[in-house]
Design a protein around this motif. Structure first.
Motif, PDB file in Angstrom:
ATOM      1  N   ARG A  76       0.833  -1.206   0.000  1.00  0.00           N
ATOM      2  CA  ARG A  76       0.000   0.000   0.000  1.00  0.00           C
ATOM      3  C   ARG A  76       0.871   1.261   0.000  1.00  0.00           C
ATOM      4  NH1 ARG A  76      -3.260  -3.210   3.607  1.00  0.00           N
ATOM      5  NH2 ARG A  76      -5.363  -3.556   2.740  1.00  0.00           N
ATOM      6  N   PRO A 113     -10.977  -4.176 -11.782  1.00  0.00           N
ATOM      7  CA  PRO A 113     -11.048  -3.854 -10.346  1.00  0.00           C
ATOM      8  C   PRO A 113      -9.795  -4.335  -9.617  1.00  0.00           C
ATOM      9  CG  PRO A 113     -12.397  -5.771 -10.827  1.00  0.00           C
ATOM     10  CD  PRO A 113     -11.905  -5.254 -12.153  1.00  0.00           C
ATOM     11  N   ASP A 134     -13.362  -6.723  -6.848  1.00  0.00           N
ATOM     12  CA  ASP A 134     -13.819  -5.701  -5.902  1.00  0.00           C
ATOM     13  C   ASP A 134     -13.716  -6.180  -4.466  1.00  0.00           C
ATOM     14  OD1 ASP A 134     -14.431  -3.724  -7.768  1.00  0.00           O
ATOM     15  OD2 ASP A 134     -16.409  -4.578  -8.182  1.00  0.00           O
ATOM     16  N   ASP A 135     -13.734  -7.476  -4.275  1.00  0.00           N
ATOM     17  CA  ASP A 135     -13.608  -8.027  -2.930  1.00  0.00           C
ATOM     18  C   ASP A 135     -13.222  -9.489  -3.062  1.00  0.00           C
ATOM     19  OD1 ASP A 135     -14.147  -7.683   0.063  1.00  0.00           O
ATOM     20  OD2 ASP A 135     -15.346  -9.452  -0.406  1.00  0.00           O
ATOM     21  N   ASP A 137      -5.404  -0.943 -13.576  1.00  0.00           N
ATOM     22  CA  ASP A 137      -6.217   0.272 -13.470  1.00  0.00           C
ATOM     23  C   ASP A 137      -6.457   0.881 -14.854  1.00  0.00           C
ATOM     24  OD1 ASP A 137      -7.472   2.308 -11.687  1.00  0.00           O
ATOM     25  OD2 ASP A 137      -5.984   3.607 -12.629  1.00  0.00           O
ATOM     26  N   PHE A 186      -2.495  -7.436  -4.089  1.00  0.00           N
ATOM     27  CA  PHE A 186      -3.909  -7.182  -4.337  1.00  0.00           C
ATOM     28  C   PHE A 186      -4.432  -8.286  -5.263  1.00  0.00           C
ATOM     29  CE2 PHE A 186      -1.004  -4.678  -6.922  1.00  0.00           C
ATOM     30  CZ  PHE A 186      -1.229  -5.233  -8.167  1.00  0.00           C
ATOM     31  N   CYS A 195      -0.466  -2.997 -10.851  1.00  0.00           N
ATOM     32  CA  CYS A 195      -1.635  -2.249 -10.388  1.00  0.00           C
ATOM     33  C   CYS A 195      -1.995  -1.153 -11.383  1.00  0.00           C
ATOM     34  CB  CYS A 195      -1.353  -1.658  -9.004  1.00  0.00           C
ATOM     35  SG  CYS A 195      -2.757  -0.769  -8.280  1.00  0.00           S
ATOM     36  N   SER A 233      -8.334  -4.742  -5.476  1.00  0.00           N
ATOM     37  CA  SER A 233      -8.580  -4.609  -4.042  1.00  0.00           C
ATOM     38  C   SER A 233      -7.645  -5.540  -3.292  1.00  0.00           C
ATOM     39  CB  SER A 233     -10.037  -4.937  -3.697  1.00  0.00           C
ATOM     40  OG  SER A 233     -10.315  -6.301  -3.971  1.00  0.00           O
TER      41      SER A 233
END
Length: 496
Positions: free
Chosen positions: A70, A279, A357-358, A274, A353, A270, A281
């Motif tokens: 992150r 997605p 989305d989840d 994007d 990641f 990432c 996450s």
């Protein structure tokens, strides 16, 4: 000197070995499509590939990596600067010092190690200054701890003292070595001494007893060898200490480079996802002993980076079992779905990641694939023999808590035999604590579990009445009817 950017309690001092099933994973999951995006040279691609495939077994280590990543995504320029200093230091050593032979003299070893340590000491000072500038931008425990250690352990006074010690190990006017006579008048207890200029009074005995000094004639090879041997005895202990110190510092820069190469590769991926509108996450990792998984709009990241747009996503809500069967028409997205599940698990274990989305799932003890292969061109064995052999290799490697992805397994024999073998394998894996996701056209195989579904989830590739594929996989039981009618309509132009 610790980096701790991949694990909480240890560093990656050397690249880990690839798992035994790495070739199958790379091929079946199309992993190198992601690796090519993450790194643009062979050395960095190897780093990224190995760390992704080895992953981490401990959930706390996975969370630790996610926090560092992150930070890397939020401050890529700062992290790239740290990585650049470490990489440049290693590259400069390779260019400047060509290495020494294992049988080199202690004097040459010492000279080499001093040069290497001076190079890395200057790099440590640069790295410290860089960390001090950027520490306030980081939030993760890994990067903040690294910056704090660099600021406190390698402050200006410490670096200057190290440089002073290294300078004192240069002997432009010769070395001072002490020794004493041991058994049979052989020399022992050799020690290299600091060269300090003695006071004038110490020269008086030398002037009065000139016999305390001697010179070696230019052609006295034996004398030169004897003197060299004395020097080697005196330098040996110091050379070993310096070599160990150089290796330790080199290991620090190597670990920092490896770990940040991986994290910066993730940053590049990432950005690519994007740009494709896919997605992204951070997943929730559970212990390997947990069951099931759930996700929202999970996509195949390799499809996203190859096509440059967002693939169709799939949802699975709150599945807590061990077996998933995926059926449906050809070209309906079954293999893509299977690949998205496998890659999500590889990326979760790596502390990355996922393309969704989840995503919540156990950190499985390993990911294994058993995909259908083209016929053996050498004709050394049949397709069914090959399938059995590859499944045997998988069984030899798996542990409880693993994930096995089967794509049309045992379809090279007749449906009845293939279904019977497939059912036996799935039950054995399930009973051994292994999660299985199985794509198949064999209705008898799926039907064997439909009577007592228990912990089994049945999914089917969606097909509209007109035969159009949505590429979505939905919770539906398998259909005994094939879709040969689609082929008939397409060939003969018959409207539905």
């Amino acid at each position: 000197m610790r980096t701790r950017l991949l694990y909480r309690d240890r560093d990656v001092r050397a690249l880990p070995a690839l798992p035994e099933n790495a070739d199958d994973l790379i091929r079946d999951l199309d992993l190198d499509a992601l690796v090519a995006v993450m790194a643009d040279d062979a050395r960095h691609r190897d780093v990224v590939r190995r760390i992704m495939l080895v992953g981490a077994d401990d959930v706390d280590d996975i969370v630790h990596r996610q926090d560092v990543l992150r930070d890397c995504i939020a401050t890529p320029d700062a992290v790239a600067e740290i990585h650049g200093i470490a990489q440049d230091a290693l590259d400069r050593e390779r260019r400047t010092f060509l290495g020494i032979l294992s049988k080199a003299s202690p004097a040459r070893q010492m000279y080499h190690s001093v040069g290497v340590l001076k190079l890395y000491t200057a790099a440590l000072a640069d790295l410290r200054d860089c960390c001090i500038r950027h520490e306030g931008q980081f939030r993760s425990a890994g990067l903040r701890s690294l910056c704090s250690r660099m600021a406190t352990e390698f402050d200006e006074s410490y670096v200057k003292s190290v440089e002073g010690y290294l300078d004192s190990l240069r002997f432009p006017k010769g070395e001072s070595i002490s020794a004493r006579l041991g058994t049979a008048n052989h020399g022992t207890d050799y020690h290299l001494r600091r060269n300090r200029r003695p006071p004038v009074r110490d020269y008086v005995p030398l002037l009065e007893h000139s016999s305390l000094t001697f010179e070696i004639a230019p052609r006295d090879l034996a004398g030169a060898e004897a003197l060299g041997e004395l020097c080697n005895h005196g330098n040996e202990a110091v050379a070993e200490i310096l070599a160990a110190a150089a290796e330790h510092v080199r290991g620090f820069f190597s670990a920092l480079t490896i770990e940040l190469t991986f994290h910066l590769g993730c940053v590049r991926l990432c950005r690519a996802l994007d740009s494709a509108g896919a997605p992204v996450s951070f997943p929730t990792a559970r212990p390997a002993t947990a069951r099931g998984f759930s996700f929202i709009q999970l996509v195949d990241p390799t499809l996203a980076v190859r096509r440059g747009d967002r693939p169709v996503g799939n949802d699975v809500d709150g599945f807590d079992g061990d077996v998933v069967f995926v059926t449906g028409a050809n070209q309906g997205g079954k293999t893509t779905f299977l690949r998205s599940v496998g890659l999500a698990q590889v990326m979760l274990r790596a502390g990355m990641f996922v393309a969704g989305d989840d995503y919540e799932a156990p950190a499985h003890s390993g990911v294994f694939t058993h995909f259908r292969r083209p016929a053996d061109a050498t004709m050394r064995h049949g397709g069914f023999d090959d399938e059995l052999e590859r499944m045997s290799a998988v069984v030899d490697l798996i542990r409880p808590g693993a994930l096995v992805l089967c794509n049309e397994s045992f379809s090279t024999t007749n449906f009845r035999e293939g279904a019977a073998i497939g059912a036996a394998v799935v039950r054995a894996l399930r009973d051994g604590g292994v999660t299985v996701v199985y794509v198949t056209h064999m209705f008898d195989l799926v039907d064997a579990f439909a009577a007592d579904p228990g912990d089994t989830l049945f999914l089917r590739a969606e097909r509209r009445p007109d035969g159009a594929r949505t590429f979505r996989v939905c919770p539906e039981p398998a259909s005994e009817t094939s879709h040969a009618e689609d082929v008939f309509r397409r060939i003969f132009g018959v409207a539905p």
